[in-house]
Each structure stands twice: as C-alpha cells, then as structure tokens.
Scaffold this motif. Structure first.
Motif, PDB file in Angstrom:
ATOM      1  N   UNK A 256      -2.664   5.750   3.169  1.00  0.00           N
ATOM      2  CA  UNK A 256      -2.580   4.575   4.044  1.00  0.00           C
ATOM      3  C   UNK A 256      -1.956   3.456   3.217  1.00  0.00           C
ATOM      4  N   UNK A 257      -0.890   2.860   3.738  1.00  0.00           N
ATOM      5  CA  UNK A 257      -0.213   1.762   3.048  1.00  0.00           C
ATOM      6  C   UNK A 257      -0.503   0.452   3.779  1.00  0.00           C
ATOM      7  N   UNK A 293       0.268  -0.467  -5.620  1.00  0.00           N
ATOM      8  CA  UNK A 293       1.355   0.431  -6.022  1.00  0.00           C
ATOM      9  C   UNK A 293       2.718  -0.237  -6.103  1.00  0.00           C
ATOM     10  N   UNK A 294       2.881  -1.425  -5.526  1.00  0.00           N
ATOM     11  CA  UNK A 294       4.199  -2.056  -5.580  1.00  0.00           C
ATOM     12  C   UNK A 294       4.060  -3.531  -5.223  1.00  0.00           C
ATOM     13  N   UNK A 295       5.026  -4.313  -5.678  1.00  0.00           N
ATOM     14  CA  UNK A 295       5.088  -5.741  -5.334  1.00  0.00           C
ATOM     15  C   UNK A 295       6.523  -6.079  -4.963  1.00  0.00           C
ATOM     16  N   UNK A 296       6.654  -7.007  -4.042  1.00  0.00           N
ATOM     17  CA  UNK A 296       7.968  -7.552  -3.700  1.00  0.00           C
ATOM     18  C   UNK A 296       7.925  -9.052  -3.916  1.00  0.00           C
ATOM     19  N   UNK A 297       9.020  -9.732  -3.573  1.00  0.00           N
ATOM     20  CA  UNK A 297       9.027 -11.169  -3.763  1.00  0.00           C
ATOM     21  C   UNK A 297       8.109 -11.883  -2.771  1.00  0.00           C
ATOM     22  N   UNK A 298       7.617 -11.172  -1.756  1.00  0.00           N
ATOM     23  CA  UNK A 298       6.794 -11.816  -0.739  1.00  0.00           C
ATOM     24  C   UNK A 298       5.396 -11.201  -0.607  1.00  0.00           C
ATOM     25  N   UNK A 299       5.264  -9.890  -0.787  1.00  0.00           N
ATOM     26  CA  UNK A 299       3.991  -9.219  -0.531  1.00  0.00           C
ATOM     27  C   UNK A 299       3.666  -8.234  -1.648  1.00  0.00           C
ATOM     28  N   UNK A 314      -7.409  14.656   8.463  1.00  0.00           N
ATOM     29  CA  UNK A 314      -6.781  13.659   7.602  1.00  0.00           C
ATOM     30  C   UNK A 314      -6.063  12.596   8.424  1.00  0.00           C
ATOM     31  N   UNK A 315      -5.391  13.004   9.489  1.00  0.00           N
ATOM     32  CA  UNK A 315      -4.707  12.025  10.330  1.00  0.00           C
ATOM     33  C   UNK A 315      -5.712  11.072  10.977  1.00  0.00           C
ATOM     34  N   UNK A 316      -6.810  11.630  11.516  1.00  0.00           N
ATOM     35  CA  UNK A 316      -7.831  10.770  12.125  1.00  0.00           C
ATOM     36  C   UNK A 316      -8.455   9.843  11.091  1.00  0.00           C
ATOM     37  N   UNK A 317      -8.671  10.351   9.877  1.00  0.00           N
ATOM     38  CA  UNK A 317      -9.261   9.519   8.826  1.00  0.00           C
ATOM     39  C   UNK A 317      -8.320   8.398   8.418  1.00  0.00           C
ATOM     40  N   UNK A 318      -7.040   8.686   8.308  1.00  0.00           N
ATOM     41  CA  UNK A 318      -6.067   7.632   7.975  1.00  0.00           C
ATOM     42  C   UNK A 318      -6.079   6.535   9.027  1.00  0.00           C
ATOM     43  N   UNK A 319      -6.123   6.914  10.295  1.00  0.00           N
ATOM     44  CA  UNK A 319      -6.155   5.911  11.354  1.00  0.00           C
ATOM     45  C   UNK A 319      -7.428   5.071  11.268  1.00  0.00           C
ATOM     46  N   UNK A 320      -8.562   5.741  11.010  1.00  0.00           N
ATOM     47  CA  UNK A 320      -9.831   5.013  10.909  1.00  0.00           C
ATOM     48  C   UNK A 320      -9.786   4.015   9.754  1.00  0.00           C
ATOM     49  N   UNK A 321      -9.321   4.442   8.588  1.00  0.00           N
ATOM     50  CA  UNK A 321      -9.279   3.571   7.412  1.00  0.00           C
ATOM     51  C   UNK A 321      -8.301   2.418   7.628  1.00  0.00           C
ATOM     52  N   UNK A 322      -7.137   2.718   8.183  1.00  0.00           N
ATOM     53  CA  UNK A 322      -6.128   1.676   8.403  1.00  0.00           C
ATOM     54  C   UNK A 322      -6.659   0.600   9.344  1.00  0.00           C
ATOM     55  N   UNK A 323      -7.251   1.020  10.454  1.00  0.00           N
ATOM     56  CA  UNK A 323      -7.773   0.042  11.415  1.00  0.00           C
ATOM     57  C   UNK A 323      -8.897  -0.795  10.803  1.00  0.00           C
ATOM     58  N   UNK A 324      -9.798  -0.147  10.077  1.00  0.00           N
ATOM     59  CA  UNK A 324     -10.942  -0.873   9.521  1.00  0.00           C
ATOM     60  C   UNK A 324     -10.516  -1.856   8.435  1.00  0.00           C
TER      61      UNK A 324
END
Length: 357
Positions: A256-257, A293-299, A314-324
């Motif tokens: 999840x990014x 994992x990475x930086x840009x000039x803004x974020x 795994x797909x359902x877990x990614x959605x759960x983690x991203x939303x939370x």
C-alpha cells in the motif's frame, strides 16, 4: 420346433446370440458387484470400477454375441456384414471402457487430495497432472480406435496404400496442418510434467489477473477477476513469460502506497497500522512493515507491506489498510495531507519548521 429351426438357419443363430447376450449381462452384474465389494477399501480402484460399469454393461453382452457370430456357419446370408458391424461396435465400446477407466483413475486421484484446504498446493499439482495426462491418453485411445475401425474396411486400406505411394506431398501438407495440434499436445505433456501452471493457480497473463479454471488438451481457461474468461493456447505458456503468484505457495505480500506532507510523524502511523492489522482477519501475522521509501519536492512516499494467505485476501487486506490509514491521517493530521503551497504558505511552513533560538 427343431424342424422349424432347421427351416430358418438365422433363427437358431439369433436365439443363441440372445442367450449369449443374457449370459453376458448376468456375468456383468455379478462381476460388477464383486469388483465393487473387493475395492471397497481402495478409493481409486473403486472409482475406476464405478466409471467402467456403464461401458462394461454393453461390452460383455456384445462380446458374447460376437462369439456366437464367429461360431456360426459361414453359409448364413449377410453373416459377414453382421460380424463386421458387431466388430466395429466392439472397438467403439472397448474405447469407451478404456476412456472411462482413464477418467476414473484421474477422478480417484483428484478425490484423494481435496482442494478445499488452506494449503492446497499438492492437490492442485495432482489435479493438473491427472487432468492433462488423462485427456492426452483419452485422445490417444480415440485415435487408436478410429484407426482400428478404418482398418476393418478393405477400401480404407487401399486408400491408405495409395496415400503412402504419394506420401511426400501429402506428408508435408499433413505435417503443416497438424503442427498446431501436436504442438499443443506436446505442450500439454510439458505442463503436466514440469507444471509451470496448475489448476487454481493465480496468473498474470498479458496484464490480466485471474485463476486457472481449466486445462484442456489444447488450451487453458483463465477466470478473470471480473468474471471474464481468457482462453490461451497451451503452446503460449511454453513460449512466453508470465507471472505465477502461487507457484510454490499461495502466501503473498501486498503493498500500500501513501503520499503525505513532510510534517507527518511516522510513529503514530506505525502504531495505527499495528492496531488495524490485529483486527484484520485477512492478515496472516507474518509481515507488517511501514517505511518511508521515497521523497519528492512536495511529498513523501510511504510504503506499507503486509502479508496474507492468498492473493484474494491480500487484495482485501490492502484495501482495508489503505482506507484505515487515510482515515487516520484525515482525522488526526489533516494538515499533513499532500498539498500544493503558494509562496506565502511556503514561507509560513518554513518558519514553523525553523529551529528555535
């Protein structure tokens, strides 16, 4: 009665054939009961016996009838035609019995390894090998049966001899025409033995995510997540690269990014991730990582790595983690969401980040 039978030579032969067919049917019934009882503790053999029962119900009476035709006098009119037709039927029913036996072996082996368990790697391997090899063997039985039936016709043998006389051109044409068929048969044997794919494997093929639903003698059916079906020739899997997410195990990592402002503290976010995962039934408690994992000039870019028992979970877990996590940032740190600052806002942000004197 004997005088009547002597006046009609076919009537005595038909009566003998009927008695022989009845004897064959009785023999089949007794043999089937004995075979089923003898294989009661052997699931694979019992499955084979059950699969062969319908074909043997026809084969034994037909074989007994053919013995009567062979023993009958050659002077009977049209006896050669009857023998020929019965012989053709015998070849066809024998092929039916062999195909049923092969299918019974495959079904028995698959039944020994149920796939409705969490770690079904062995079951999927056995199912793939059994299905592909059995269908290849069935194709060979059909081809052999058709060849034997054609060889019983004198005209077909003459046609075959004439074709052999001009085998140069015909062989080249037949070879070119049959190349896709034989290529897929050979590819099917390679897939059954090497097993780059198996039944119920999760694949990424040409950008499509799906599960292997069926492997036939010539193609693979991939069930796409949105209920479409992707039909792929077997030869394609031998000649092209593809992703197999369940080659050695169904366990998989999901990512999840998130993008946020530089001012977002990561420790509260890690604590929130731990709280989310403890209540998530999809998580298998193997991997839980939150990293910048990475930086840009803004974020800044934040990667969350979690694990699950299968790709669907795994797909359902990614959605759960991203939303939370997004909800957590919105609620606790709304000013740390990604934003584009104007000159005055940038100056205020720089002043707030400057060290105190």
């Amino acid at each position: 009665m004997l005088d009547f039978l002597s006046l009609s030579p076919w009537l005595a032969t038909l009566l003998g054939a009927s008695l022989a067919a009845m004897a064959g049917a009785m023999a089949h019934r007794i043999a089937a009961l004995l075979a089923l009882r003898a294989t009661r503790g052997l699931p694979v053999l019992q499955t084979v016996v059950q699969a062969c029962v319908p074909a043997m119900r026809v084969l034994l009476p037909l074989f007994a009838t053919q013995l009567v035709w062979v023993a009958a006098a050659d002077t009977l009119p049209h006896l050669g035609t009857v023998r020929h037709l019965t012989g053709l039927a015998l070849i066809a029913v024998t092929a039916w019995a062999l195909i049923a036996a092969i299918g019974g072996v495959a079904d028995g082996l698959i039944a020994r390894y149920p796939a409705n368990v969490e770690d079904n790697l062995t079951a999927r391997r056995v199912a793939t090998q059994a299905r592909v090899l059995s269908r290849t063997a069935m194709t060979g039985v059909v081809m052999a049966a058709v060849s034997l039936m054609l060889m019983t016709f004198p005209g077909a043998r003459q046609v075959g001899a004439s074709l052999l006389a001009s085998a140069g051109v015909v062989g080249i044409v037949a070879g070119i025409a049959a190349r896709p068929v034989f290529s897929n048969i050979i590819a099917g044997l390679q897939i059954a033995l090497a097993q780059p794919i198996r039944i119920d494997d999760v694949l990424i093929v040409q950008g499509e995510w799906g599960r292997v639903e069926e492997i036939t003698g010539t193609y693979v059916v991939l069930a796409i997540w949105d209920e479409r079906r992707l039909i792929i020739p077997l030869q394609w899997f031998i000649e092209n690269p593809f992703q197999n997410w369940t080659r050695t195990s169904s366990q998989i990592l999901g990512t999840v990014f998130l993008f946020a402002d530089y001012r977002l503290p990561l420790d509260p976010l890690r604590a929130e991730l731990d709280r989310i995962l403890k209540t998530a039934p999809e998580w298998d408690r193997r991997v839980s990582v939150l990293q910048l994992t990475d930086v840009t000039e803004r974020t800044i870019q934040i990667r969350v790595l979690v694990s699950a028992r299968s790709s669907g979970l795994a797909f359902d877990l990614r959605c759960r983690v991203r939303e939370a996590l997004v909800t957590f940032i919105q609620r606790e740190y709304p000013d740390c969401l990604p934003q584009v600052r104007g000159p005055q806002e940038a100056a205020r942000a720089d002043a707030s980040l400057a060290p105190l004197p």
